[in-house]
Design an enzyme around this catalytic site. Sequence first.
Site, PDB file in Angstrom:
ATOM      1  N   GLU A 109       0.877  -1.160   0.000  1.00 17.14           N
ATOM      2  CA  GLU A 109       0.000   0.000   0.000  1.00 17.14           C
ATOM      3  C   GLU A 109       0.921   1.218   0.000  1.00 17.14           C
ATOM      4  OE1 GLU A 109      -3.403   1.968   2.824  1.00 17.14           O
ATOM      5  OE2 GLU A 109      -2.712  -0.051   3.306  1.00 17.14           O
ATOM      6  N   ARG A 115       5.017 -12.600   9.916  1.00 11.45           N
ATOM      7  CA  ARG A 115       5.759 -11.400   9.569  1.00 11.45           C
ATOM      8  C   ARG A 115       7.086 -11.358  10.319  1.00 11.45           C
ATOM      9  NH1 ARG A 115       3.485  -6.095   9.584  1.00 11.45           N
ATOM     10  NH2 ARG A 115       1.751  -6.808   8.383  1.00 11.45           N
ATOM     11  N   LYS A 132       4.455   0.604   9.514  1.00 14.03           N
ATOM     12  CA  LYS A 132       4.589   1.888   8.815  1.00 14.03           C
ATOM     13  C   LYS A 132       3.941   3.007   9.616  1.00 14.03           C
ATOM     14  CE  LYS A 132       3.123   0.092   4.925  1.00 14.03           C
ATOM     15  NZ  LYS A 132       2.450   0.010   3.633  1.00 14.03           N
TER      16      LYS A 132
HETATM   17  P1  ATP Z   1       2.768  -2.259   8.093  1.00 19.01           P
HETATM   18  O1  ATP Z   1       2.089  -3.101   9.117  1.00 19.01           O
HETATM   19  O2  ATP Z   1       4.207  -2.050   8.339  1.00 19.01           O
HETATM   20  O3  ATP Z   1       2.051  -0.995   7.803  1.00 19.01           O
HETATM   21  P2  ATP Z   1       1.507  -3.472   5.909  1.00 19.01           P
HETATM   22  O4  ATP Z   1       1.262  -4.920   5.986  1.00 19.01           O
HETATM   23  O5  ATP Z   1       0.357  -2.582   6.161  1.00 19.01           O
HETATM   24  O6  ATP Z   1       2.754  -3.126   6.799  1.00 19.01           O
HETATM   25  P3  ATP Z   1       1.624  -3.349   3.095  1.00 19.01           P
HETATM   26  O7  ATP Z   1       2.112  -2.254   2.247  1.00 19.01           O
HETATM   27  O8  ATP Z   1       0.182  -3.619   3.117  1.00 19.01           O
HETATM   28  O9  ATP Z   1       2.148  -3.045   4.550  1.00 19.01           O
HETATM   29  O10 ATP Z   1       2.444  -4.679   2.841  1.00 19.01           O
HETATM   30  C1  ATP Z   1       2.815  -5.180   1.610  1.00 19.01           C
HETATM   31  C2  ATP Z   1       3.175  -6.611   1.790  1.00 19.01           C
HETATM   32  O11 ATP Z   1       4.263  -6.730   2.694  1.00 19.01           O
HETATM   33  C3  ATP Z   1       2.019  -7.387   2.381  1.00 19.01           C
HETATM   34  O12 ATP Z   1       1.884  -8.594   1.654  1.00 19.01           O
HETATM   35  C4  ATP Z   1       2.449  -7.642   3.798  1.00 19.01           C
HETATM   36  O13 ATP Z   1       1.913  -8.830   4.266  1.00 19.01           O
HETATM   37  C5  ATP Z   1       3.961  -7.671   3.699  1.00 19.01           C
HETATM   38  N1  ATP Z   1       4.573  -7.276   4.954  1.00 19.01           N
HETATM   39  C6  ATP Z   1       4.376  -6.136   5.649  1.00 19.01           C
HETATM   40  N2  ATP Z   1       5.048  -6.141   6.801  1.00 19.01           N
HETATM   41  C7  ATP Z   1       5.729  -7.313   6.848  1.00 19.01           C
HETATM   42  C8  ATP Z   1       6.622  -7.924   7.796  1.00 19.01           C
HETATM   43  N3  ATP Z   1       6.969  -7.319   8.928  1.00 19.01           N
HETATM   44  N4  ATP Z   1       7.121  -9.147   7.501  1.00 19.01           N
HETATM   45  C9  ATP Z   1       6.788  -9.761   6.352  1.00 19.01           C
HETATM   46  N5  ATP Z   1       5.967  -9.245   5.434  1.00 19.01           N
HETATM   47  C10 ATP Z   1       5.429  -8.040   5.664  1.00 19.01           C
HETATM   48 MG    MG Z   2      -1.432  -2.762   5.105  1.00 15.89          MG
END
Ligand code: ATP
Ligand code: MG
Length: 566
Positions: A37, A263, A273
């Site tokens: 995102e 994760r 984020k």
């Molecule tokens: P955050 O919780 O940091 O905001 P998010 O999951 O909202 O992260 P996205 O941009 O939606 O961030 O994530 C893109 C991809 O990265 C998704 O498939 C998510 O599952 C993966 N991802 C995000 N954080 C992690 C992590 N700590 N370890 C592994 N994969 C991750």
């Molecule tokens: Mg997200």
Amino acid sequence: MTTPDAATPSNFISTIIKEDIKANKNNGQVVTRFPPEPNGYLHIGHAKSICLNFGLAKDFDGRCHLRFDDTNPSKEEVEYINSIKQDVAWLGFEWGEHLYFASDYFGQLYDYAVELIKRGKAYVCDLDAAKIREYRGTLTEPGKNSPYRDRSVEDSLDLFVRMRDGEFEDGSRVLRAKIDMASGNLNMRDPVLYRISKVAHHRTGDDWCIYPMYDFAHGLSDSIEGITHSICTLEFEDHRPLYDWFLDELEVDCHPQQIEFARLNLSYMVMSKRKLLQLVNGGFMSGWDDPRMPTISGLRRRGYTPESIRNFCERIGVAKRDSVVDIALLEFSIREDLNKRAPRVMGVLNPIKVVIENYPEDLVEELDAINNPEDPGAGTRKIPFSRELYIEKEDFMEDPPKKFFRLAPGREIRLRYGYFITCKDVVKDDSTGEIIELRCSYDPATRGGNSPDGRKVKATLHWVSATHAINAEVRLYDNLFTVENPALQKDGADFKECLNPNSLKVLTSCKLEPSLAGATPGSLFQFERLGYFCVDPVDSNNKSPVFNRTVTLRDTWARIQKGKKK
Ligand code: ATP
Ligand code: MG
């Protein structure tokens, strides 16, 4: 704390894919995607997902799409899109022509929503957000049906069109799936599919004032793109029934398989984020690329290489259970990489002057130094030696304790690649008593650091020639947080309260060997005895370089591993 075993990176997902290929599922094809995102910069957790998705595509001769999940225009910015592309490419992965945006599918997603209404599987609901929450029930209590749930298909269709046409205010109505308000899975209690939001979108402008919700847009975007394996993190496990529900109800041709993995969490770090944004906006960090941040751009600026991050991701493996990885393992990965590739140089961080009294005033000798003992091909270089030098303040003690083997009054030590010197006298500032200069003598027979008579010294110190040294700023880093898991504070305390006040130390009067003049921004060196350093690409200029310490030479990971084996 888990400590993954480097030798056996477990990957249950590749096992699933192998089975699928054997069974000729998806005609043996493998198509994955990385779906960020664009609401922040990527972090090392994302790197895990990138390495996994692009890695699997590569291993199985498939492809991996880069898809921006840009369904929430109020939080998204073009700056983030650009940084994400840069980071994925820098990590070494190529999406080729497969760059997509969920917003490309807004038209088709809208049609899918209309189709669900027509099939009696979605309805326009006039409850506001608070009421929807209230009606939703809890984990222990079932929800209640919305009074609008039994609205006719015609009414819902009419209202949905008018929602799209901008007739209603933000928040006044939503489109919801009609599933089951008593479901044990809260995600299945008539989730919202579309909301009204009169916000311009960075790609579709004012074309839309209704935007699809993540769960609805995500699975259908996967399906539109022909994704075979939709790999996401564990928090989406409870969303899988919903993911499947949309694809089943709409009878789409492509029904990707959602697979969840744990994760990445790092000790002494936060990874979301939302939290990282708070650090940036609150002025706690200099930006998303502050070298203390766990962002890809921060790690890059700190001196991490793509190889080290990929190796780290391989080492930690892919598991089904959440865990915290020791940050020492990340540091181990970069140390291991830089040990092979970083040229060795000498630099003095906290200088104290040494005057060699019996060395000729105007003599300068060019001494040979080895660029990298790990890489014979790296060759040698010349370093100037002269009567006035700098050594590290902490390498001298006037009144040394028993275990201090470095320079002290009357004691002889070796200067790396130079000579044996002996400290004769200590010059102090009369008023403060501070040591300002060490008067020494050298033994001309020990050139190159070897003594002809087999005389032993207990220390070899790094140094630079005072007249030839260049000035530099050096930034030293420590853990960003003082506790292992800053996100889990007692009594709801804010994670920012455990920021480490000593995470950055700036040294402004460092003296470096002259070969470092004009070093390319981003280039990496080992300062002998001090660690690995990277020329800061943002704050350096030709006149005064700034060096970031990437990591020290102390292998804390090896120590942790050793401790465990005992
Ligand atoms: P955050 O919780 O940091 O905001 P998010 O999951 O909202 O992260 P996205 O941009 O939606 O961030 O994530 C893109 C991809 O990265 C998704 O498939 C998510 O599952 C993966 N991802 C995000 N954080 C992690 C992590 N700590 N370890 C592994 N994969 C991750
Ligand atoms: Mg997200």
